[in-house]
Design a protein around this motif. Structure first.
Motif, PDB file in Angstrom:
ATOM      1  N   TRP A  17       0.827  -1.200   0.000  1.00  0.00           N
ATOM      2  CA  TRP A  17       0.000   0.000   0.000  1.00  0.00           C
ATOM      3  C   TRP A  17       0.866   1.256   0.000  1.00  0.00           C
ATOM      4  CZ3 TRP A  17      -1.044   3.768   3.881  1.00  0.00           C
ATOM      5  CH2 TRP A  17      -2.083   4.634   3.562  1.00  0.00           C
ATOM      6  N   GLY A  18       2.032   1.200   0.647  1.00  0.00           N
ATOM      7  CA  GLY A  18       2.927   2.347   0.730  1.00  0.00           C
ATOM      8  C   GLY A  18       3.772   2.558  -0.509  1.00  0.00           C
ATOM      9  N   CYS A  19       3.783   1.621  -1.433  1.00  0.00           N
ATOM     10  CA  CYS A  19       4.590   1.748  -2.648  1.00  0.00           C
ATOM     11  C   CYS A  19       3.977   2.753  -3.608  1.00  0.00           C
ATOM     12  CB  CYS A  19       4.707   0.398  -3.363  1.00  0.00           C
ATOM     13  SG  CYS A  19       5.661  -0.808  -2.447  1.00  0.00           S
ATOM     14  N   LYS A  20       4.822   3.364  -4.438  1.00  0.00           N
ATOM     15  CA  LYS A  20       4.337   4.276  -5.478  1.00  0.00           C
ATOM     16  C   LYS A  20       3.581   3.477  -6.522  1.00  0.00           C
ATOM     17  CE  LYS A  20       8.048   7.523  -4.936  1.00  0.00           C
ATOM     18  NZ  LYS A  20       9.189   8.144  -5.520  1.00  0.00           N
ATOM     19  N   ARG A  21       2.529   4.084  -7.014  1.00  0.00           N
ATOM     20  CA  ARG A  21       1.725   3.407  -8.031  1.00  0.00           C
ATOM     21  C   ARG A  21       1.889   4.120  -9.362  1.00  0.00           C
ATOM     22  NH1 ARG A  21      -0.825   3.302  -3.344  1.00  0.00           N
ATOM     23  NH2 ARG A  21      -1.731   1.378  -2.589  1.00  0.00           N
ATOM     24  N   TYR A  22       2.564   3.495 -10.276  1.00  0.00           N
ATOM     25  CA  TYR A  22       2.727   4.022 -11.616  1.00  0.00           C
ATOM     26  C   TYR A  22       1.833   3.219 -12.539  1.00  0.00           C
ATOM     27  CZ  TYR A  22       6.900   6.440  -9.940  1.00  0.00           C
ATOM     28  OH  TYR A  22       7.781   7.244  -9.278  1.00  0.00           O
ATOM     29  N   PRO A  23       1.267   3.844 -13.578  1.00  0.00           N
ATOM     30  CA  PRO A  23       0.311   3.172 -14.454  1.00  0.00           C
ATOM     31  C   PRO A  23       0.817   1.883 -15.085  1.00  0.00           C
ATOM     32  CG  PRO A  23       0.613   5.475 -15.114  1.00  0.00           C
ATOM     33  CD  PRO A  23       1.528   5.209 -13.966  1.00  0.00           C
ATOM     34  N   GLY A  25       3.742   0.211 -14.204  1.00  0.00           N
ATOM     35  CA  GLY A  25       4.790  -0.408 -13.429  1.00  0.00           C
ATOM     36  C   GLY A  25       6.094   0.362 -13.490  1.00  0.00           C
ATOM     37  N   GLY A  26       6.169   1.445 -14.255  1.00  0.00           N
ATOM     38  CA  GLY A  26       7.358   2.288 -14.361  1.00  0.00           C
ATOM     39  C   GLY A  26       7.018   3.685 -13.909  1.00  0.00           C
ATOM     40  N   LYS A  27       7.624   4.659 -14.536  1.00  0.00           N
ATOM     41  CA  LYS A  27       7.329   6.044 -14.180  1.00  0.00           C
ATOM     42  C   LYS A  27       5.964   6.460 -14.734  1.00  0.00           C
ATOM     43  CE  LYS A  27      10.368   7.334 -17.880  1.00  0.00           C
ATOM     44  NZ  LYS A  27      11.700   6.924 -18.077  1.00  0.00           N
ATOM     45  N   PRO A  28       5.417   7.582 -14.249  1.00  0.00           N
ATOM     46  CA  PRO A  28       4.102   8.032 -14.730  1.00  0.00           C
ATOM     47  C   PRO A  28       4.117   8.309 -16.237  1.00  0.00           C
ATOM     48  CG  PRO A  28       4.818   9.326 -12.834  1.00  0.00           C
ATOM     49  CD  PRO A  28       5.967   8.453 -13.236  1.00  0.00           C
ATOM     50  N   GLY A  75       8.000  15.187 -12.029  1.00  0.00           N
ATOM     51  CA  GLY A  75       7.303  15.286 -13.306  1.00  0.00           C
ATOM     52  C   GLY A  75       8.268  15.323 -14.474  1.00  0.00           C
ATOM     53  N   TYR A  76       7.742  15.768 -15.604  1.00  0.00           N
ATOM     54  CA  TYR A  76       8.502  15.788 -16.855  1.00  0.00           C
ATOM     55  C   TYR A  76       8.887  17.202 -17.252  1.00  0.00           C
ATOM     56  CZ  TYR A  76       7.529  10.903 -17.776  1.00  0.00           C
ATOM     57  OH  TYR A  76       7.489   9.535 -17.716  1.00  0.00           O
ATOM     58  N   ASN A  77      10.066  17.306 -17.866  1.00  0.00           N
ATOM     59  CA  ASN A  77      10.564  18.547 -18.438  1.00  0.00           C
ATOM     60  C   ASN A  77      10.885  18.268 -19.901  1.00  0.00           C
ATOM     61  OD1 ASN A  77      13.759  19.998 -18.681  1.00  0.00           O
ATOM     62  ND2 ASN A  77      11.911  21.216 -18.709  1.00  0.00           N
ATOM     63  N   LEU A  78      10.219  18.988 -20.800  1.00  0.00           N
ATOM     64  CA  LEU A  78      10.482  18.880 -22.236  1.00  0.00           C
ATOM     65  C   LEU A  78      11.294  20.107 -22.633  1.00  0.00           C
ATOM     66  CD1 LEU A  78      10.026  17.634 -25.051  1.00  0.00           C
ATOM     67  CD2 LEU A  78       7.862  18.909 -25.139  1.00  0.00           C
ATOM     68  N   TYR A  79      12.474  19.863 -23.207  1.00  0.00           N
ATOM     69  CA  TYR A  79      13.350  20.973 -23.574  1.00  0.00           C
ATOM     70  C   TYR A  79      13.645  20.924 -25.063  1.00  0.00           C
ATOM     71  CZ  TYR A  79      16.826  24.592 -23.197  1.00  0.00           C
ATOM     72  OH  TYR A  79      17.502  25.774 -23.344  1.00  0.00           O
ATOM     73  N   LEU A  80      13.449  22.056 -25.734  1.00  0.00           N
ATOM     74  CA  LEU A  80      13.755  22.189 -27.158  1.00  0.00           C
ATOM     75  C   LEU A  80      14.739  23.339 -27.318  1.00  0.00           C
ATOM     76  CD1 LEU A  80      10.429  21.631 -26.922  1.00  0.00           C
ATOM     77  CD2 LEU A  80      10.687  21.621 -29.367  1.00  0.00           C
ATOM     78  N   LEU A 126      13.147  15.028 -19.895  1.00  0.00           N
ATOM     79  CA  LEU A 126      13.703  14.603 -18.613  1.00  0.00           C
ATOM     80  C   LEU A 126      12.575  14.159 -17.702  1.00  0.00           C
ATOM     81  CD1 LEU A 126      16.135  17.594 -17.897  1.00  0.00           C
ATOM     82  CD2 LEU A 126      16.639  15.455 -19.092  1.00  0.00           C
ATOM     83  N   TYR A 127      12.803  13.101 -16.954  1.00  0.00           N
ATOM     84  CA  TYR A 127      11.878  12.738 -15.879  1.00  0.00           C
ATOM     85  C   TYR A 127      12.608  12.983 -14.565  1.00  0.00           C
ATOM     86  CZ  TYR A 127       8.930  10.319 -12.619  1.00  0.00           C
ATOM     87  OH  TYR A 127       8.145  10.039 -11.542  1.00  0.00           O
ATOM     88  N   VAL A 128      12.016  13.826 -13.714  1.00  0.00           N
ATOM     89  CA  VAL A 128      12.614  14.223 -12.446  1.00  0.00           C
ATOM     90  C   VAL A 128      11.682  13.779 -11.327  1.00  0.00           C
ATOM     91  CG1 VAL A 128      13.346  16.218 -11.073  1.00  0.00           C
ATOM     92  CG2 VAL A 128      13.718  16.196 -13.545  1.00  0.00           C
ATOM     93  N   GLU A 129      12.259  13.188 -10.307  1.00  0.00           N
ATOM     94  CA  GLU A 129      11.474  12.733  -9.161  1.00  0.00           C
ATOM     95  C   GLU A 129      12.044  13.377  -7.901  1.00  0.00           C
ATOM     96  OE1 GLU A 129      11.102   8.424  -7.515  1.00  0.00           O
ATOM     97  OE2 GLU A 129       9.690   8.667  -9.185  1.00  0.00           O
ATOM     98  N   GLU A 130      11.211  14.175  -7.231  1.00  0.00           N
ATOM     99  CA  GLU A 130      11.622  14.888  -6.023  1.00  0.00           C
ATOM    100  C   GLU A 130      12.912  15.671  -6.251  1.00  0.00           C
ATOM    101  OE1 GLU A 130      11.481  12.249  -2.635  1.00  0.00           O
ATOM    102  OE2 GLU A 130       9.564  11.430  -3.292  1.00  0.00           O
ATOM    103  N   GLY A 131      12.991  16.345  -7.403  1.00  0.00           N
ATOM    104  CA  GLY A 131      14.122  17.191  -7.741  1.00  0.00           C
ATOM    105  C   GLY A 131      15.359  16.466  -8.233  1.00  0.00           C
ATOM    106  N   VAL A 132      15.292  15.134  -8.371  1.00  0.00           N
ATOM    107  CA  VAL A 132      16.451  14.347  -8.800  1.00  0.00           C
ATOM    108  C   VAL A 132      16.180  13.756 -10.178  1.00  0.00           C
ATOM    109  CG1 VAL A 132      17.924  12.369  -8.258  1.00  0.00           C
ATOM    110  CG2 VAL A 132      17.028  13.798  -6.409  1.00  0.00           C
TER     111      VAL A 132
END
Length: 185
Positions: A17-23, A25-28, A75-80, A126-132
């Motif tokens: 129950w405490g685990c992260k839930r991604y759609p 099984g990976g990142k969001p 979240g995600y950062n899209l850079y062009l 980029l996918y960043v999680e808690e600033g990392v």
């Protein structure tokens, strides 16, 4: 014996129950629309090119820039980078990816993603999680349709193509509609 089995089941349930839930099984999932965007204006930054360059720095819900220009949140950062424009700002029209081997930069084009000595350039996600930083996805090619562009507003649809971790070509459709913020200094 029965008592320890019940305790084991309850402990397992609490841990799961405490685990992260991604759609998947990976990142969001990558965002269908970005919440915040910055337009970086470089102007005539290349000696060999006669037109200006801008960049777009887009942030999905949950990810943002601090006042020190560091990413925070998840979240995600899209850079062009290297978007070649006809005037000093992003203009309405259809932009396409250059083929670095055969194409010469021209207005309404932009560079594809490229790994330059371990640093991503061109278009990347980029996918960043808690600033990392957790992952970098280079974008091979694509197009963006700028339906409206003013100094501080844009309505843009993107279609990008990239190779996933298994080497399969994938498509990513996303958009941004809102205020183009100035780059924080």
């Amino acid at each position: 014996m029965k008592h320890s089995f019940v305790v084991y089941l309850l402990l397992t349930a609490v841990l799961l129950w405490g685990c992260k839930r991604y759609p998947s099984g990976g990142k969001p999932s990558m965002p269908e629309q970005y919440a915040t965007a910055y337009q970086e204006i470089y102007g005539h930054c290349y000696d060999s090119i006669d037109f200006p360059v801008v960049a777009l720095d887009l942030y999905g819900e949950g990810l943002y820039l601090t006042n020190e220009r560091r990413m925070a949140g998840t979240g995600y950062n899209l850079y062009l980078s290297d978007i070649f424009v006809p005037d000093s700002l992003l203009a309405a029209g259809e932009y396409t990816t250059l083929s670095p081997a055969t194409d010469t930069p021209a207005p309404f084009t932009f560079l594809p993603g490229h790994d330059w000595e371990g640093t991503p350039t061109g278009i990347y996600l980029l996918y960043v999680e808690e600033g990392v930083l957790q992952s970098i996805q280079l974008i091979d090619s694509g197009r963006m349709v700028v339906k409206a562009a003013e100094e501080d507003y844009a309505d843009i649809d993107f279609t990008f193509y990239y190779r996933d971790i298994y080497g399969y070509k994938s498509t990513y459709n996303t958009s941004f509609k809102g205020t183009l913020l100035p780059v924080k200094k």
